[in-house]
Design a protein around this motif. Structure first.
Motif, PDB file in Angstrom:
ATOM      1  N   ALA A   2      31.401  45.651  35.059  1.00  0.00           N
ATOM      2  CA  ALA A   2      31.779  44.238  35.155  1.00  0.00           C
ATOM      3  C   ALA A   2      32.702  44.031  36.346  1.00  0.00           C
ATOM      4  CB  ALA A   2      32.462  43.758  33.875  1.00  0.00           C
ATOM      5  N   VAL A   3      32.658  42.825  36.903  1.00  0.00           N
ATOM      6  CA  VAL A   3      33.568  42.426  37.976  1.00  0.00           C
ATOM      7  C   VAL A   3      34.217  41.110  37.565  1.00  0.00           C
ATOM      8  CG1 VAL A   3      33.784  41.733  40.386  1.00  0.00           C
ATOM      9  CG2 VAL A   3      32.204  43.571  39.759  1.00  0.00           C
ATOM     10  N   VAL A   4      35.544  41.085  37.559  1.00  0.00           N
ATOM     11  CA  VAL A   4      36.292  39.912  37.108  1.00  0.00           C
ATOM     12  C   VAL A   4      36.981  39.266  38.310  1.00  0.00           C
ATOM     13  CG1 VAL A   4      38.108  39.061  35.582  1.00  0.00           C
ATOM     14  CG2 VAL A   4      36.699  41.021  34.888  1.00  0.00           C
ATOM     15  N   PRO A   5      36.545  38.062  38.728  1.00  0.00           N
ATOM     16  CA  PRO A   5      37.199  37.397  39.859  1.00  0.00           C
ATOM     17  C   PRO A   5      38.566  36.847  39.461  1.00  0.00           C
ATOM     18  CG  PRO A   5      35.501  35.984  38.924  1.00  0.00           C
ATOM     19  CD  PRO A   5      35.392  37.302  38.197  1.00  0.00           C
TER      20      PRO A   5
ATOM     21  N   ARG B 185      50.615  41.184  35.450  1.00  0.00           N
ATOM     22  CA  ARG B 185      49.650  40.148  35.067  1.00  0.00           C
ATOM     23  C   ARG B 185      48.227  40.625  35.331  1.00  0.00           C
ATOM     24  NH1 ARG B 185      47.580  36.810  31.690  1.00  0.00           N
ATOM     25  NH2 ARG B 185      46.412  35.085  32.630  1.00  0.00           N
ATOM     26  N   VAL B 186      48.011  41.258  36.475  1.00  0.00           N
ATOM     27  CA  VAL B 186      46.675  41.762  36.808  1.00  0.00           C
ATOM     28  C   VAL B 186      46.252  42.821  35.793  1.00  0.00           C
ATOM     29  CG1 VAL B 186      45.358  43.087  38.504  1.00  0.00           C
ATOM     30  CG2 VAL B 186      46.851  41.240  39.265  1.00  0.00           C
ATOM     31  N   THR B 187      47.175  43.692  35.401  1.00  0.00           N
ATOM     32  CA  THR B 187      46.862  44.725  34.414  1.00  0.00           C
ATOM     33  C   THR B 187      46.512  44.118  33.068  1.00  0.00           C
ATOM     34  OG1 THR B 187      48.310  46.337  35.507  1.00  0.00           O
ATOM     35  CG2 THR B 187      47.751  46.751  33.209  1.00  0.00           C
ATOM     36  N   ASP B 188      47.267  43.089  32.654  1.00  0.00           N
ATOM     37  CA  ASP B 188      46.982  42.424  31.383  1.00  0.00           C
ATOM     38  C   ASP B 188      45.578  41.819  31.383  1.00  0.00           C
ATOM     39  OD1 ASP B 188      49.458  43.074  30.398  1.00  0.00           O
ATOM     40  OD2 ASP B 188      50.378  41.136  30.866  1.00  0.00           O
ATOM     41  N   ILE B 189      45.215  41.179  32.488  1.00  0.00           N
ATOM     42  CA  ILE B 189      43.879  40.577  32.593  1.00  0.00           C
ATOM     43  C   ILE B 189      42.806  41.658  32.541  1.00  0.00           C
ATOM     44  CG2 ILE B 189      42.317  39.270  34.095  1.00  0.00           C
ATOM     45  CD1 ILE B 189      44.772  37.818  35.190  1.00  0.00           C
ATOM     46  N   ALA B 190      43.049  42.754  33.260  1.00  0.00           N
ATOM     47  CA  ALA B 190      42.076  43.851  33.300  1.00  0.00           C
ATOM     48  C   ALA B 190      41.858  44.446  31.912  1.00  0.00           C
ATOM     49  CB  ALA B 190      42.545  44.922  34.275  1.00  0.00           C
ATOM     50  N   GLU B 191      42.951  44.703  31.195  1.00  0.00           N
ATOM     51  CA  GLU B 191      42.819  45.299  29.869  1.00  0.00           C
ATOM     52  C   GLU B 191      42.099  44.370  28.904  1.00  0.00           C
ATOM     53  OE1 GLU B 191      46.698  46.423  28.645  1.00  0.00           O
ATOM     54  OE2 GLU B 191      46.727  48.254  29.861  1.00  0.00           O
ATOM     55  N   ASP B 192      42.366  43.083  29.014  1.00  0.00           N
ATOM     56  CA  ASP B 192      41.737  42.113  28.126  1.00  0.00           C
ATOM     57  C   ASP B 192      40.245  41.962  28.448  1.00  0.00           C
ATOM     58  OD1 ASP B 192      41.462  39.983  26.247  1.00  0.00           O
ATOM     59  OD2 ASP B 192      41.610  38.566  27.893  1.00  0.00           O
ATOM     60  N   LYS B 193      39.932  41.767  29.716  1.00  0.00           N
ATOM     61  CA  LYS B 193      38.553  41.489  30.122  1.00  0.00           C
ATOM     62  C   LYS B 193      37.666  42.725  30.076  1.00  0.00           C
ATOM     63  CE  LYS B 193      39.169  37.100  31.057  1.00  0.00           C
ATOM     64  NZ  LYS B 193      38.477  36.043  30.268  1.00  0.00           N
TER      65      LYS B 193
ATOM     66  N   TYR C 101      39.819  50.605  35.373  1.00  0.00           N
ATOM     67  CA  TYR C 101      39.632  49.398  36.178  1.00  0.00           C
ATOM     68  C   TYR C 101      40.324  49.559  37.524  1.00  0.00           C
ATOM     69  CZ  TYR C 101      43.739  48.745  33.158  1.00  0.00           C
ATOM     70  OH  TYR C 101      44.883  48.940  32.423  1.00  0.00           O
ATOM     71  N   LEU C 102      39.655  49.033  38.553  1.00  0.00           N
ATOM     72  CA  LEU C 102      40.207  49.001  39.907  1.00  0.00           C
ATOM     73  C   LEU C 102      40.834  47.627  40.104  1.00  0.00           C
ATOM     74  CD1 LEU C 102      37.126  50.521  41.757  1.00  0.00           C
ATOM     75  CD2 LEU C 102      39.172  51.734  41.035  1.00  0.00           C
ATOM     76  N   THR C 103      42.108  47.585  40.433  1.00  0.00           N
ATOM     77  CA  THR C 103      42.810  46.310  40.565  1.00  0.00           C
ATOM     78  C   THR C 103      43.400  46.158  41.964  1.00  0.00           C
ATOM     79  OG1 THR C 103      44.882  47.283  39.759  1.00  0.00           O
ATOM     80  CG2 THR C 103      43.402  46.325  38.113  1.00  0.00           C
ATOM     81  N   PRO C 104      43.514  44.927  42.435  1.00  0.00           N
ATOM     82  CA  PRO C 104      44.128  44.720  43.748  1.00  0.00           C
ATOM     83  C   PRO C 104      45.632  44.947  43.714  1.00  0.00           C
ATOM     84  CG  PRO C 104      43.641  42.622  42.707  1.00  0.00           C
ATOM     85  CD  PRO C 104      43.040  43.680  41.825  1.00  0.00           C
ATOM     86  N   THR C 105      46.181  45.273  44.853  1.00  0.00           N
ATOM     87  CA  THR C 105      47.628  45.373  45.017  1.00  0.00           C
ATOM     88  C   THR C 105      48.109  44.143  45.778  1.00  0.00           C
ATOM     89  OG1 THR C 105      47.427  46.549  47.117  1.00  0.00           O
ATOM     90  CG2 THR C 105      47.464  47.885  45.103  1.00  0.00           C
ATOM     91  N   ALA C 106      49.404  44.002  45.901  1.00  0.00           N
ATOM     92  CA  ALA C 106      49.945  42.865  46.654  1.00  0.00           C
ATOM     93  C   ALA C 106      49.461  42.899  48.096  1.00  0.00           C
ATOM     94  CB  ALA C 106      51.475  42.891  46.603  1.00  0.00           C
ATOM     95  N   GLU C 107      49.331  44.111  48.665  1.00  0.00           N
ATOM     96  CA  GLU C 107      48.884  44.242  50.056  1.00  0.00           C
ATOM     97  C   GLU C 107      47.400  43.909  50.201  1.00  0.00           C
ATOM     98  OE1 GLU C 107      50.539  46.511  48.363  1.00  0.00           O
ATOM     99  OE2 GLU C 107      52.525  46.350  49.311  1.00  0.00           O
ATOM    100  N   SER C 108      46.574  44.479  49.321  1.00  0.00           N
ATOM    101  CA  SER C 108      45.131  44.220  49.447  1.00  0.00           C
ATOM    102  C   SER C 108      44.800  42.764  49.100  1.00  0.00           C
ATOM    103  CB  SER C 108      44.337  45.176  48.546  1.00  0.00           C
ATOM    104  OG  SER C 108      44.568  44.910  47.173  1.00  0.00           O
ATOM    105  N   TRP C 109      45.637  42.136  48.283  1.00  0.00           N
ATOM    106  CA  TRP C 109      45.431  40.714  47.940  1.00  0.00           C
ATOM    107  C   TRP C 109      45.485  39.867  49.205  1.00  0.00           C
ATOM    108  CZ3 TRP C 109      44.514  38.228  43.245  1.00  0.00           C
ATOM    109  CH2 TRP C 109      44.685  36.839  43.227  1.00  0.00           C
ATOM    110  N   ASP C 110      46.426  40.155  50.069  1.00  0.00           N
ATOM    111  CA  ASP C 110      46.561  39.396  51.319  1.00  0.00           C
ATOM    112  C   ASP C 110      45.366  39.602  52.238  1.00  0.00           C
ATOM    113  OD1 ASP C 110      49.003  38.390  50.524  1.00  0.00           O
ATOM    114  OD2 ASP C 110      50.156  39.982  51.490  1.00  0.00           O
TER     115      ASP C 110
ATOM    116  N   THR D  37      37.641  45.335  39.131  1.00  0.00           N
ATOM    117  CA  THR D  37      36.371  46.019  38.940  1.00  0.00           C
ATOM    118  C   THR D  37      36.496  46.939  37.729  1.00  0.00           C
ATOM    119  OG1 THR D  37      36.013  45.987  41.339  1.00  0.00           O
ATOM    120  CG2 THR D  37      34.611  47.442  40.042  1.00  0.00           C
ATOM    121  N   CYS D  38      35.734  46.634  36.679  1.00  0.00           N
ATOM    122  CA  CYS D  38      35.760  47.422  35.450  1.00  0.00           C
ATOM    123  C   CYS D  38      34.735  48.548  35.564  1.00  0.00           C
ATOM    124  CB  CYS D  38      35.421  46.547  34.245  1.00  0.00           C
ATOM    125  SG  CYS D  38      36.444  45.059  34.077  1.00  0.00           S
TER     126      CYS D  38
END
Length: 323
Positions: free
Chosen positions: A100-103, A114-122, A145-154, A161-162
């Motif tokens: 799964a991919v969660v936008p 917050r990103v971790t909470d969303i990842a664990e839930d979704k 899950y692969l999550t963005p960092t503050a740097e990659s977000w920019d 990515t689950c």
């Protein structure tokens, strides 16, 4: 540096009669273009839009993984920080498979927590749509899950990515784990949806034991009874292939018995009585009749292992990976 080396290469090629003149010219030209853009950017900043687009394209090409893609992570194993991935065929060995991919939306980075909470839930929820047959998952496979960092977000990284991966970071998966409507027939899907609906309620068992909160456990037992009876009715109403009719009918019969035990447990006024019917009801869960029905339908026949908390074994090792 590229421009200088390109010129040196052209001189040596002409003197020695070697090949590579075209590549040397291309290197020199591209270096010249890069140098020009750099100079223009410093003086007028007109290349800023171009550079931002380049950065987003670079990030997208590295992490543009979609549902169903398999990949390897360069390096010795699946570390906590993932900087790049190599997409590979799912038919061979691979380190991860995307289910799964969660936008993510919003202008500002929402923060790691917050990103971790969303990842664990979704991710834990979305895995059921990718693998309807939980029994088909190897015991050593878990959710990450692969999550963005503050740097990659920019840089435009706005997706969670689950993935499924081996709990041993140095081990590999072989073949796709996908088991949904695209890989199963209609009878298999109908059976799994019914059984998963019961499992979903079973997983909601209260954390407190009956001796600590009898009422909460009674309410839950009643909900399991309703789900069990409803899904038994759904299985009974379907016309199954000849080879599966007998096994499914036997399973439905046991589900009816389990439903009665769950109903009695839900109305038992005493803890000991509650557990008596609880144990009888649970004896029907994932029993021999379930295995026989699965075998007749061509599904996995090895029940998953569970820990004391009722979750699939290995779930404690699941987690997030920064990208």
């Amino acid at each position: 540096m590229g421009l200088i080396l390109g010129i040196i290469a052209l001189v040596q090629i002409r003197r020695r009669g070697e090949r590579g003149r075209g590549m040397a010219i291309a290197g020199a030209v591209l270096s010249s273009v890069g140098l020009a853009l750099w100079v223009v950017s410093l003086s007028t900043n007109v290349a800023s839009d171009f550079w931002e687009g380049f950065k987003e394209g670079a990030v997208g090409s590295s992490f543009s993984l979609a549902k169903g893609d398999c990949f390897d992570v360069p390096g010795p194993d699946f570390d906590e920080n993932v900087y790049d991935v190599d997409e590979v065929p799912c038919t061979g060995e691979h380190e991860g498979e995307v289910f799964a991919v969660v936008p993510l939306s919003g202008g500002d980075f929402p923060g790691d927590d917050r990103v971790t909470d969303i990842a664990e839930d979704k991710c834990w929820t979305l895995q059921d749509a990718y693998v309807l047959d939980h029994w088909s998952l190897p015991p050593e496979v878990d959710v990450y899950y692969l999550t963005p960092t503050a740097e990659s977000w920019d840089w435009g990284d706005r997706e969670i990515t689950c993935v499924y991966s081996h709990t041993d970071g140095s081990a590999a998966l072989t073949g796709s784990l996908r088991a949904d409507a695209s890989t199963l027939d209609a009878d298999q899907v109908a059976f799994l949806e019914a059984m998963n609906a019961v499992d979903e309620v079973l997983y909601e068992e209260p954390e407190d034991y009956a001796e600590e909160d009898l009422l909460a456990n009674q309410v839950w037992a009643g909900e399991v009874a309703e789900a069990t009876d409803a899904q038994a009715e759904a299985l009974e109403a379907r016309t199954w292939p000849a080879a599966a009719r007998g096994p499914v009918a036997a399973l439905v019969k046991e589900m009816r018995k389990a439903g009665k035990e769950w109903t009695t447990a839900g109305t038992s006024p005493y803890v000991d009585e509650y557990y008596e019917h609880y144990d009888k009801a649970y004896a029907y869960v994932d029993g021999d009749t379930t295995v026989t029905a699965r075998e007749a339908l061509g599904l996995a026949t090895t029940p998953p292992a569970y820990d004391e908390e009722g979750e699939d074994s290995g779930s404690e090792d699941a987690g997030g990976l920064d990208v």
